[in-house]
Design an enzyme around this catalytic site. Structure first.
Site, short mmCIF file in Angstrom:
data_model
loop_
_atom_site.label_atom_id
_atom_site.label_comp_id
_atom_site.label_asym_id
_atom_site.label_seq_id
_atom_site.Cartn_x
_atom_site.Cartn_y
_atom_site.Cartn_z
N ASP A 172 0.83 -1.21 0.00
CA ASP A 172 0.00 0.00 0.00
C ASP A 172 0.87 1.26 0.00
O ASP A 172 2.08 1.20 0.16
CB ASP A 172 -0.90 -0.02 1.24
CG ASP A 172 -2.13 0.86 1.10
OD1 ASP A 172 -2.34 1.45 0.02
OD2 ASP A 172 -2.89 0.94 2.08
N ASP A 208 -10.00 3.55 -1.56
CA ASP A 208 -10.92 2.66 -0.85
C ASP A 208 -12.36 3.08 -1.13
O ASP A 208 -12.67 4.27 -1.18
CB ASP A 208 -10.69 2.74 0.66
CG ASP A 208 -9.33 2.20 1.07
OD1 ASP A 208 -8.63 1.64 0.21
OD2 ASP A 208 -8.96 2.37 2.24
#
Length: 491
Positions: free
Chosen positions: A205, A270
């Site tokens: 990430d 997200d």
């Protein structure tokens, strides 16, 4: 499905649509030919009010707390979710992925390698448990070495981490100098230990460019961390996937780096409703995720192209674990999400509480013919073709096509996304049921060619058509079909 599409003669486009170039996905850099399917913990971590009983640890309750089982008030941990993945969705969704928080947040072992938070997880024990059930283990990492570990020596070297890693990236970590000896050795040591534990999937990430910092102080370019993890995986003792995020740059230079090193990359941020919300997802955010995939894939529709990278449109929130009020999506929207994630050849990583899947969720996730279409899309991903023009701009009423394959078979998706809720990119507000029509020529197929139409979710042939498709779709509804060319003797 809650609607009844019809096959009718669709109108011809007034102009000449653009050609339909070949678009396929081949073997990824780490050797995979299908997107990852499984479960990721982040949705439940980031939305604690959706299921307060979920604890991000190995087992939600200890042996001391086992008596609570009889009162049905015990908490649920990761392995309870993974066990349901194995039992309810056996053999289809195989990755059980731990997101941020599984590891020690500020330091590594004596060599600065990433280690578990031992109060929550025993990674080797989890991996053995999952492998025995036919599952695979995923873990989450971010760029950099630990700032607390600057004086530790990288395994197999005489190099201290502080000699090759400096600064503060805002994640309790320093930034690697990839021009120096020792950096690759650190990545090798981390991934080799992952392999010893039994890790099968790495989610990397906070990769830039493209990712929003959200309070971190990340460098503008973290692409070489992707390269370093890929090199480490290639030399590890077991195969591993490498998924990179967040929303990543799609320009030719950076996409080339992703394509040579990663197996999937995030096309959006997200999509979960994080914080104190009691719902997992919102349709406005789903509209954004679909449009971000559209923005990405239209960049690969101007010539024949073979990709080596799967998109990751983020987690699937379609299990409806607690009913509509918690999932945040109605039944039609859940089918539409699955249609788009499958058609895009996206990773299919669930974010729901798997212990509470409803009948519709299980039907969506296990439909045999739909899964065969997902397999088709993993080689022939869909791209948009606007009704009326055949171009790929954002539209509320949209058509998509994947293929045709060498036998002429194609996948077609018609959709009505409903009014743009601010992030859909199409800026229109058509309300109620709308007719979505597309001609063969607008799709890039031969005008007048006969195709047998098969409804994917019903698994039934619904007729033969020579000109196009049309369906009456309410807001958030879509229709997914497979087209099979009809030979003269097949009429």
């Amino acid at each position: 499905m809650p609607f009844l599409p019809t096959v009718v003669q669709a109108p011809f486009s007034a102009g000449i649509p653009p050609p339909l170039h070949s678009l396929t996905i081949g073997t990824t850099p780490n050797g995979f030919n299908i997107p990852a399917r499984g479960w990721n913990s982040w949705g439940l971590q980031a939305n604690p009010n959706v299921n307060p009983r979920f604890l991000f640890n190995q087992r939600g309750h200890s042996l001391i707390d086992a008596w609570k089982f009889y009162l049905s008030v015990f908490n649920l941990g990761v392995l309870e979710q993974c066990d349901h993945l194995a039992s309810t969705l056996a053999g289809i969704y195989t990755y059980c992925s731990l997101d941020s928080g599984w590891s020690q947040p500020s330091h590594g072992d004596i060599h600065g390698r990433i280690i578990p938070d031992s109060e929550r997880f025993d990674i080797k024990e989890i991996a053995d448990h999952l492998h025995a059930e036919g599952l695979h283990l995923g873990v989450y990492v971010v760029p950099g070495g630990f700032r607390e570990d600057m004086n530790k020596t990288i395994l197999g070297t005489h190099i201290q981490i502080g000699e090759v890693c400096t600064g503060d990236n805002g994640l309790a970590r320093c930034n690697w100098n990839h021009t120096m000896n020792g950096v690759q050795q650190w990545h090798n040591s981390v991934v080799n230990q992952f392999a010893e534990w039994g890790v099968d999937f790495i989610k990397l990430d906070f990769i830039t460019p493209g990712s929003p910092n959200h309070g971190a102080k990340l460098p503008l370019n973290e692409t070489l961390d992707v390269v370093a993890y890929h090199k480490a995986i290639k030399n590890a003792s077991r195969p591993m996937r490498l998924d990179i995020s967040w929303k990543l740059a799609r320009d030719e230079t950076h996409f080339g780096i992703w394509s040579k090193n990663a197996d999937s990359f995030r096309t959006d941020q997200d999509i979960n409703e994080s914080g104190s919300n009691t719902t997992l997802a919102a349709w406005a955010t789903v509209q954004r995720a679909i449009d971000n995939y559209r923005q990405y894939i239209v960049m690969h529709t101007r010539k024949d192209e073979k990709l080596t990278l799967y998109p990751d449109m983020d987690n699937l929130y379609i299990g409806n674990s607690f009913g509509e009020d918690h999932d945040g999506l109605n039944k039609a929207q859940r089918y539409t999400i699955m249609n788009h994630w499958m058609g895009a050849a996206s990773n299919l990583m669930l974010g729901n509480d798997l212990t509470k899947l409803d009948a519709t969720g299980i039907q969506i996730l296990t439909n045999t013919f739909a899964l065969s279409v997902a397999q088709f899309a993993s080689t022939y991903p869909m791209r948009p073709r606007n009704p009326g023009t055949g171009y790929g701009h954002a539209k509320q009423l949209q058509a998509w096509i994947g293929g045709p394959d060498v036998a002429g078979k194609a996948m077609v998706l018609l959709a009505n996304y409903g009014p743009d809720q601010g992030q859909g990119g199409f800026n229109s507000s058509l309300v109620g049921t709308q007719t979505v029509s597309i001609s063969w020529s607008e799709l890039g197929l031969s005008r007048g060619a006969p195709y047998r139409i098969r409804d994917v979710w019903k698994g039934q042939n619904v007729g033969i058509e020579r000109y196009g498709l049309s369906a009456a779709l309410g807001a958030g509804e879509s229709w997914l079909v497979m087209l099979t060319p009809v030979r003269p003797w097949g009429w």
